[in-house]
Write an enzyme that holds these catalytic residues in place. Structure first.
Site, PDB file in Angstrom:
ATOM      1  N   ALA A   7       0.815  -1.212   0.000  1.00  0.00           N
ATOM      2  CA  ALA A   7       0.000   0.000   0.000  1.00  0.00           C
ATOM      3  C   ALA A   7       0.849   1.262   0.000  1.00  0.00           C
ATOM      4  O   ALA A   7       0.463   2.283  -0.583  1.00  0.00           O
ATOM      5  CB  ALA A   7      -0.926  -0.008   1.218  1.00  0.00           C
ATOM      6  N   ASP A   8       2.010   1.233   0.652  1.00  0.00           N
ATOM      7  CA  ASP A   8       2.853   2.417   0.719  1.00  0.00           C
ATOM      8  C   ASP A   8       3.337   2.829  -0.670  1.00  0.00           C
ATOM      9  O   ASP A   8       3.183   3.981  -1.080  1.00  0.00           O
ATOM     10  CB  ASP A   8       4.054   2.131   1.622  1.00  0.00           C
ATOM     11  CG  ASP A   8       4.325   3.273   2.593  1.00  0.00           C
ATOM     12  OD1 ASP A   8       3.492   4.193   2.677  1.00  0.00           O
ATOM     13  OD2 ASP A   8       5.363   3.244   3.268  1.00  0.00           O
ATOM     14  N   ASP A   9       3.935   1.894  -1.395  1.00  0.00           N
ATOM     15  CA  ASP A   9       4.455   2.225  -2.720  1.00  0.00           C
ATOM     16  C   ASP A   9       3.335   2.515  -3.704  1.00  0.00           C
ATOM     17  O   ASP A   9       3.486   3.357  -4.600  1.00  0.00           O
ATOM     18  CB  ASP A   9       5.343   1.091  -3.224  1.00  0.00           C
ATOM     19  CG  ASP A   9       6.656   1.043  -2.462  1.00  0.00           C
ATOM     20  OD1 ASP A   9       7.522   1.884  -2.720  1.00  0.00           O
ATOM     21  OD2 ASP A   9       6.795   0.175  -1.584  1.00  0.00           O
ATOM     22  N   TRP A  29       2.344   6.104  -2.965  1.00  0.00           N
ATOM     23  CA  TRP A  29       3.339   7.060  -3.472  1.00  0.00           C
ATOM     24  C   TRP A  29       3.269   7.177  -4.997  1.00  0.00           C
ATOM     25  O   TRP A  29       3.364   8.274  -5.547  1.00  0.00           O
ATOM     26  CB  TRP A  29       4.738   6.622  -3.049  1.00  0.00           C
ATOM     27  CG  TRP A  29       5.082   6.981  -1.634  1.00  0.00           C
ATOM     28  CD1 TRP A  29       4.737   8.128  -0.976  1.00  0.00           C
ATOM     29  CD2 TRP A  29       5.832   6.196  -0.699  1.00  0.00           C
ATOM     30  NE1 TRP A  29       5.240   8.112   0.306  1.00  0.00           N
ATOM     31  CE2 TRP A  29       5.914   6.938   0.504  1.00  0.00           C
ATOM     32  CE3 TRP A  29       6.440   4.952  -0.757  1.00  0.00           C
ATOM     33  CZ2 TRP A  29       6.586   6.469   1.634  1.00  0.00           C
ATOM     34  CZ3 TRP A  29       7.122   4.479   0.356  1.00  0.00           C
ATOM     35  CH2 TRP A  29       7.184   5.232   1.530  1.00  0.00           C
ATOM     36  N   HIS A  56      -0.125   7.948   4.186  1.00  0.00           N
ATOM     37  CA  HIS A  56       0.298   7.965   2.782  1.00  0.00           C
ATOM     38  C   HIS A  56      -0.850   7.601   1.843  1.00  0.00           C
ATOM     39  O   HIS A  56      -0.992   8.178   0.759  1.00  0.00           O
ATOM     40  CB  HIS A  56       1.468   7.009   2.580  1.00  0.00           C
ATOM     41  CG  HIS A  56       2.717   7.432   3.295  1.00  0.00           C
ATOM     42  ND1 HIS A  56       3.682   6.535   3.717  1.00  0.00           N
ATOM     43  CD2 HIS A  56       3.150   8.659   3.686  1.00  0.00           C
ATOM     44  CE1 HIS A  56       4.654   7.202   4.306  1.00  0.00           C
ATOM     45  NE2 HIS A  56       4.356   8.479   4.301  1.00  0.00           N
TER      46      HIS A  56
END
Length: 627
Positions: free
Chosen positions: A371-373, A376, A446
């Protein structure tokens, strides 16, 4: 500040930003991506030596180069530290010592005597409590298998709806669990050829008491391990082996990283897969891709942070603007679009109505995007192409949005990989060593920032995410993060995420968070939080100022509308004062986390990316204020 001082301050900021943006663009690969050096402790370098011995590979220049690297980073107190300027870390020191012995160094050499003394002073090897890592020593005869709880390969036979099945483990650990179950089934030993009695604080007592749960798990697992149900065991080994071979990435790795690939190689060879098998040949070639040879030393990049660096680098490039921005932008956009995961992976097994569309952290990890990448990448793409301006970007962001919705937890928060599904005892310990992951403020923040960039700030998913952050804010106004250090990262991400979804800067939650950030500003104007904050509360919000952490704080304060405040000006001044002539910054500190129990990392590019973003955000806020 007088008008002339304000004018000079703005000009100084603009010069610093232009210099940093040029340095960032110069580090872009011609194919469009950015990738910094992933630098962690020597657990990879020492682990490679152990792996090579287990595989009966020769002690050659590869091992000699690794030994030189290990010796070069020995601390004055004899051991090895897991982060910059940190104390000797027990497990790491044991692994480095064993690797040096395997490389041919003798126990009576001064460096090894000092290392053994450091290990004994920390309680001796018997005080190591990471039993998964001790299994590596059992493979070479330096630790008894009887002391290690075994993961039975029969775990792969459990239905996905059954508690404890492999899909309830975190994505980053699933392949390791299955691989370890294979070599734990066979418990092979390739003798190291020496003993390590000198590493015991009490040589006559080989074991320290473990918890009742660990002792029970060890006893029961070995009881079954000695008398498995034959047909069931054989079926489990076949299924686990096939599952591992099926989940191999196109570059030969598993999970796009060194640790998982190394564990799978050991697991498959333990159950008889020949080293000249095509799967293992590809795996060994894949392991070589993580090697960095420099100045006669051998370093292992255990992960490759290419998607993270590309997405954040793209955002920083666009925010900085200028005539050079476009030349760097379009190749990065194309690279991100080409590397979106469009096939179902492990995450889909327990996900209702799964839809592919995430991004991984690495070059190749189609099985488990995060989920983070994804957040981003989605935010970066929307900074360039708002909804409706580019069909390919619209399609990619729609897939990413649907995937992110599928990964939102029942409580409204997001973890990096999958919603937390473990409901059995031992969850906290498994989370600390990376086998599980709960929702966190940094990931949730994020994702909210991405939803805001995609025009979805008012959706039910965004509202649930905001509500999760409100419920989990600490009384002092901060949030702990998970993947970086620590409250500073979590608080910054929560603020930027909530404000991106329309929460105003004077909202009580935002105000308390910004007050916490400003209260922890250092005397030099910067911000920093030491790795020790993960385990020692007195270090929360404290540490040497770093450019990336200062930028995290500035991004939050600017997003909350505090751009015209003295703390922000002092933070900007810190960045401009500490910038190097080449536009970069120096940052030796480890500020990112893989496992909370001892594996930390730094990225040589993030110390440049985050200041570019912060200075750009500050400049844009001042321009908006003037208008």
């Amino acid at each position: 500040m007088t008008t002339s001082e304000a004018t000079e301050f703005a000009a100084s900021t603009e010069r610093s930003l232009a210099l940093a943006a040029d340095a960032l663009r110069a580090r872009q690969d011609p194919s469009g991506y950015w990738k910094g050096d992933f630098e962690t402790s020597l657990i990879g370098e020492s682990g490679e030596v152990i792996l090579r011995h287990y595989l009966r590979l020769p002690v050659d220049e590869t091992v000699a180069a690794a030994a030189r690297t290990i010796l070069a980073e020995q601390t004055p107190t004899g051991g090895w530290a897991s982060y910059h300027a940190g104390p000797d870390e027990l497990l790491l020191s044991v692994f480095c010592y064993v690797a040096l012995r395997l490389a041919g160094h003798a126990a009576d050499e001064p460096e090894l005597r000092a290392a053994a003394a450091s290990i004994r002073a920390a309680g001796g090897i018997e005080s190591v409590d990471n039993l998964i890592m001790l299994a590596w020593l059992a493979l070479i005869g330096l630790w008894p298998w009887r002391d290690i709880p075994l993961v039975p390969p029969e775990i792969v036979l459990l239905p996905s709806s059954f508690p404890g099945n492999i899909y309830q483990f975190g994505a980053a650990a699933r392949g390791i669990v299955v691989a370890n179950s294979l070599f734990m089934a066979e418990r092979p030993v390739v003798p190291a050829g020496f003993e390590i009695r000198e590493l015991f604080a009490e040589p006559d007592r080989r074991r320290l008491p473990r918890s009742l749960a660990v002792r029970a798990a060890t006893t029961l697992s070995h009881l079954y391990g000695r008398h498995p149900i034959g047909p069931l065991r054989r079926r489990a080994i076949r299924k686990a082996s096939r599952w591992l071979m099926k989940t191999q990435e196109t570059d030969g790795s598993w999970g796009g990283n060194w640790p998982q690939t190394a564990n799978v190689v050991m697991g498959l060879t333990a159950v008889g897969c020949p080293q000249d098998h095509s799967v293992l040949r590809a795996a060994m070639a894949g392991l070589d891709r993580y090697v960095v040879d420099k100045d006669g030393q051998r370093r292992i990049e255990m992960w490759t942070s290419v998607v993270m660096d590309t997405a954040l680098g793209l955002s920083a490039n666009v925010m900085a603007g200028g005539p050079e921005a476009k030349a760097a932008t379009e190749p990065a956009v194309r690279w991100l679009l080409d590397n979106q995961v469009t096939e179902l992976g492990d995450w889909a097994v327990l996900t209702p109505d799964p839809v592919a569309g995430g991004w991984p952290y690495e070059f190749t990890n189609n099985a488990n995007p995060d989920a983070d990448d994804t957040a981003w990448a989605m935010a970066a793409l929307r900074r360039i192409h708002p909804r409706g301006s580019d069909r390919a970007v619209d399609a990619a962001c729609e897939r990413a949005h649907r995937w992110l919705l599928s990964q939102q937890g029942d409580d409204g928060g997001w973890a990096a990989f999958e919603p937390l599904r473990w409901r059995l005892p031992g969850r906290d310990k498994l989370a600390a060593i990376g086998f599980l992951e709960a929702p966190s403020a940094d990931i949730t923040g994020h994702v909210l920032e991405a939803l805001g960039a995609d025009g979805r700030a008012g959706t039910p998913a965004a509202r649930r995410g905001i509500h999760w952050l409100r419920r989990n804010q600490h009384a002092d106004g901060s949030w702990p993060g998970w993947w970086a250090c620590f409250h500073l990262h979590g608080t910054s991400a929560a603020v930027t995420g909530m404000t991106a979804c329309g929460v105003p800067g004077d909202d009580p939650a935002i105000s308390r968070a910004c007050d916490w950030i400003t209260a922890h500003q250092q005397d030099d104007g910067g911000w920093g939080e030491d790795i020790r904050a993960l385990h020692q509360p007195e270090w929360i919000g404290r540490g040497a100022s770093t450019p990336s952490q200062t930028a995290w704080a500035l991004l939050a304060l600017v997003a909350a509308g505090r751009d015209d405040s003295a703390p922000v000006r002092a933070g900007v001044d810190f960045l401009t004062r500490t910038q190097q002539p080449d536009g970069d910054w120096a940052e030796p500190w480890h500020t990112w986390v893989v496992h909370h129990d001892g594996l930390y990392w730094r990225d040589s590019l993030l110390r440049l990316i985050y200041p570019v973003m912060a200075l750009s955000a500050y400049r844009a806020a001042l321009a908006a204020r003037e208008r």
